[in-house]
Design a protein around this motif. Structure first.
Motif, PDB file in Angstrom:
ATOM      1  N   SER A   1       4.074 101.354 -26.843  1.00 18.97           N
ATOM      2  CA  SER A   1       3.083 102.426 -26.927  1.00 18.97           C
ATOM      3  C   SER A   1       3.785 103.777 -27.040  1.00 18.97           C
ATOM      4  N   LEU A   2       4.997 103.895 -26.498  1.00 22.38           N
ATOM      5  CA  LEU A   2       5.765 105.138 -26.692  1.00 22.38           C
ATOM      6  C   LEU A   2       6.132 105.294 -28.169  1.00 22.38           C
ATOM      7  N   ILE A   3       6.601 104.194 -28.770  1.00 18.03           N
ATOM      8  CA  ILE A   3       6.977 104.242 -30.195  1.00 18.03           C
ATOM      9  C   ILE A   3       5.761 104.593 -31.045  1.00 18.03           C
TER      10      ILE A   3
ATOM     11  N   GLN B   1       3.054 106.278 -30.105  1.00 18.34           N
ATOM     12  CA  GLN B   1       2.695 107.690 -29.910  1.00 18.34           C
ATOM     13  C   GLN B   1       3.644 108.612 -30.658  1.00 18.34           C
ATOM     14  N   LEU B   2       4.931 108.305 -30.592  1.00 18.07           N
ATOM     15  CA  LEU B   2       5.918 109.143 -31.290  1.00 18.07           C
ATOM     16  C   LEU B   2       5.694 109.081 -32.788  1.00 18.07           C
TER      17      LEU B   2
ATOM     18  N   LYS C   1       2.981 109.034 -34.299  1.00 21.74           N
ATOM     19  CA  LYS C   1       1.844 109.869 -34.700  1.00 21.74           C
ATOM     20  C   LYS C   1       2.235 111.329 -34.900  1.00 21.74           C
ATOM     21  N   VAL C   2       3.400 111.705 -34.354  1.00 16.58           N
ATOM     22  CA  VAL C   2       3.850 113.085 -34.472  1.00 16.58           C
ATOM     23  C   VAL C   2       4.128 113.397 -35.946  1.00 16.58           C
ATOM     24  N   PRO C   3       3.681 114.547 -36.450  1.00 16.12           N
ATOM     25  CA  PRO C   3       3.879 114.835 -37.876  1.00 16.12           C
ATOM     26  C   PRO C   3       5.357 114.872 -38.247  1.00 16.12           C
TER      27      PRO C   3
ATOM     28  N   VAL D   1       7.337 112.266 -38.261  1.00 20.43           N
ATOM     29  CA  VAL D   1       8.086 111.180 -37.625  1.00 20.43           C
ATOM     30  C   VAL D   1       7.499 109.841 -38.070  1.00 20.43           C
TER      31      VAL D   1
ATOM     32  N   ARG E   1      10.330 104.144 -38.148  1.00 24.33           N
ATOM     33  CA  ARG E   1      11.731 103.933 -37.811  1.00 24.33           C
ATOM     34  C   ARG E   1      12.277 105.096 -36.984  1.00 24.33           C
TER      35      ARG E   1
ATOM     36  N   ILE F   1       5.757 120.522 -34.710  1.00 23.12           N
ATOM     37  CA  ILE F   1       5.307 119.453 -33.820  1.00 23.12           C
ATOM     38  C   ILE F   1       4.635 120.049 -32.582  1.00 23.12           C
TER      39      ILE F   1
ATOM     40  N   HIS G   1       1.266 121.267 -33.483  1.00 20.33           N
ATOM     41  CA  HIS G   1       0.348 120.151 -33.699  1.00 20.33           C
ATOM     42  C   HIS G   1      -0.101 119.570 -32.354  1.00 20.33           C
TER      43      HIS G   1
ATOM     44  N   GLU H   1      -3.407 113.992 -28.716  1.00 20.61           N
ATOM     45  CA  GLU H   1      -2.000 113.771 -29.067  1.00 20.61           C
ATOM     46  C   GLU H   1      -1.049 114.100 -27.918  1.00 20.61           C
TER      47      GLU H   1
ATOM     48  N   LEU I   1       0.858 111.293 -25.510  1.00 23.11           N
ATOM     49  CA  LEU I   1       2.323 111.230 -25.642  1.00 23.11           C
ATOM     50  C   LEU I   1       2.979 111.388 -24.281  1.00 23.11           C
TER      51      LEU I   1
ATOM     52  N   ALA J   1       2.535 108.194 -22.417  1.00 24.57           N
ATOM     53  CA  ALA J   1       3.418 107.136 -22.921  1.00 24.57           C
ATOM     54  C   ALA J   1       4.850 107.358 -22.457  1.00 24.57           C
ATOM     55  N   LEU J   2       5.283 108.633 -22.463  1.00 18.83           N
ATOM     56  CA  LEU J   2       6.633 108.956 -21.996  1.00 18.83           C
ATOM     57  C   LEU J   2       6.785 108.617 -20.517  1.00 18.83           C
TER      58      LEU J   2
ATOM     59  N   ALA K   1       6.881 104.823 -20.020  1.00 21.54           N
ATOM     60  CA  ALA K   1       8.168 104.289 -20.463  1.00 21.54           C
ATOM     61  C   ALA K   1       9.266 104.675 -19.478  1.00 21.54           C
TER      62      ALA K   1
END
Lengths: 197, 197
Positions: A8-10, A12-13, A15-17, A19, A22, B27, B30, B38, B42, B45-46, B49
């Motif tokens: 879920s961290l991946i 959420q990340l 979704k960041v513009p 990013v 990968r 970012i 945003h 968002e 995030l 999620a951070l 994790a």
């Protein structure tokens, strides 16, 4: 990969513009391998910004206080108002060090394609500010895109009732630009707006 | 721009690999313009994790449990051990769907230029695992970079004392390529054509 909080961290990340999937994996990995020096400070910064950064009730800028520091400053020229699309454009203007007036953030542009009409933009607040303020000039500093220029013309027409000086940014060659690499539209604009030396 | 929590957020975002100063601004903007959809997810999620993802005490993988799901799985082939540089390489191997054994993460490579010697890599734990485990083969799946191949040869030499079959990925990998960026087919092919050193 089969871990929920990691996934879920991946997600959420991602979704960041700017990013992608990968990049999100690499960032998640980097953060988790540097929990104390990177992940936790980032979390802390996000939390502080979440709590403290708010939208200025006057101009729409983001700041730790509302009205924002620019709106409150006595050093700014309160007779000039620069209308921009977005907060990032305020930052760009400030970086240029060429402007000392106040700002008004529209919150976007009109867009026929994406169905954004005048009602989603901060146009009424703009009219109120001009009505109540002491402005002598309004600079329309929209982006030089189709939507930006459409919005600029639309607002220029609306402001005609105020008998106020309305200007726009000059179009022309960017500093350091080379003719050979310039797009036709820019070159044509620079040519037609040529000045006597 | 003169806001502390906003600036420290931009600064923290700028430390993330692949994110420059300008991207960090975009970012931050945003996220602050979409706090509830968002920024807060995030942050959540951070935080999850941060709390739940830990390093596997056996292989060094990141997972919600230690030992990790791969080390604990009874479906994996416990007679093959794949040595990789980094957690991202485990993910790349898993994506290739060509491997059913266990992993060992070195945590980097030797590097003469950057002054990284064997003591910073998980080489002693690797020797202990081979000593105590029931492995019949060790696959050295380092990146096909100078440092990766140097590390591969160094470890191959160290493992000679164990009289164990040591293999490396086939050179179907493009030279200079990195595991994490390899397409799945190439990685699977390189895996199945692995050679005895």
């Amino acid at each position: 990969m089969s871990n929920n909080s990691l996934n879920s961290l991946i997600q959420q990340l991602g979704k960041v513009p700017g990013v992608g999937k990968r990049s999100a994996q690499r960032i998640a990995l980097h953060l988790l391998q540097h929990k104390e020096t990177e992940l936790q400070p980032l979390m802390h910064a996000l939390s502080l910004a979440d709590q403290h950064v708010k939208q200025c009730e006057i101009c729409g800028n983001l700041d730790g206080q509302s009205p924002c520091q620019i709106c409150q400053s006595v050093k700014r020229d309160a007779t000039i108002l620069c209308v921009v699309e977005d907060v990032a454009d305020v930052w760009a203007m400030e970086r240029s060090n060429g402007y000392q007036g106040l700002y008004h953030i529209l919150g976007g542009t009109l867009s026929a394609l994406e169905g954004r009409g005048p009602e989603v933009l901060a146009i009424e607040p703009l009219k109120n500010r001009i009505r109540q303020g002491d402005f002598q000039e309004v600079i329309l500093a929209m982006n030089a895109t189709m939507d930006g220029q459409t919005t600029s013309h639309y607002i220029a027409e609306i402001l005609m009732e105020f008998k106020i000086k309305v200007t726009r940014l000059a179009h022309g060659m960017p500093m350091g630009g080379e003719l050979d690499y310039l797009d036709q539209g820019t070159l044509a604009a620079a040519l037609s707006a040529r000045l006597v030396i």
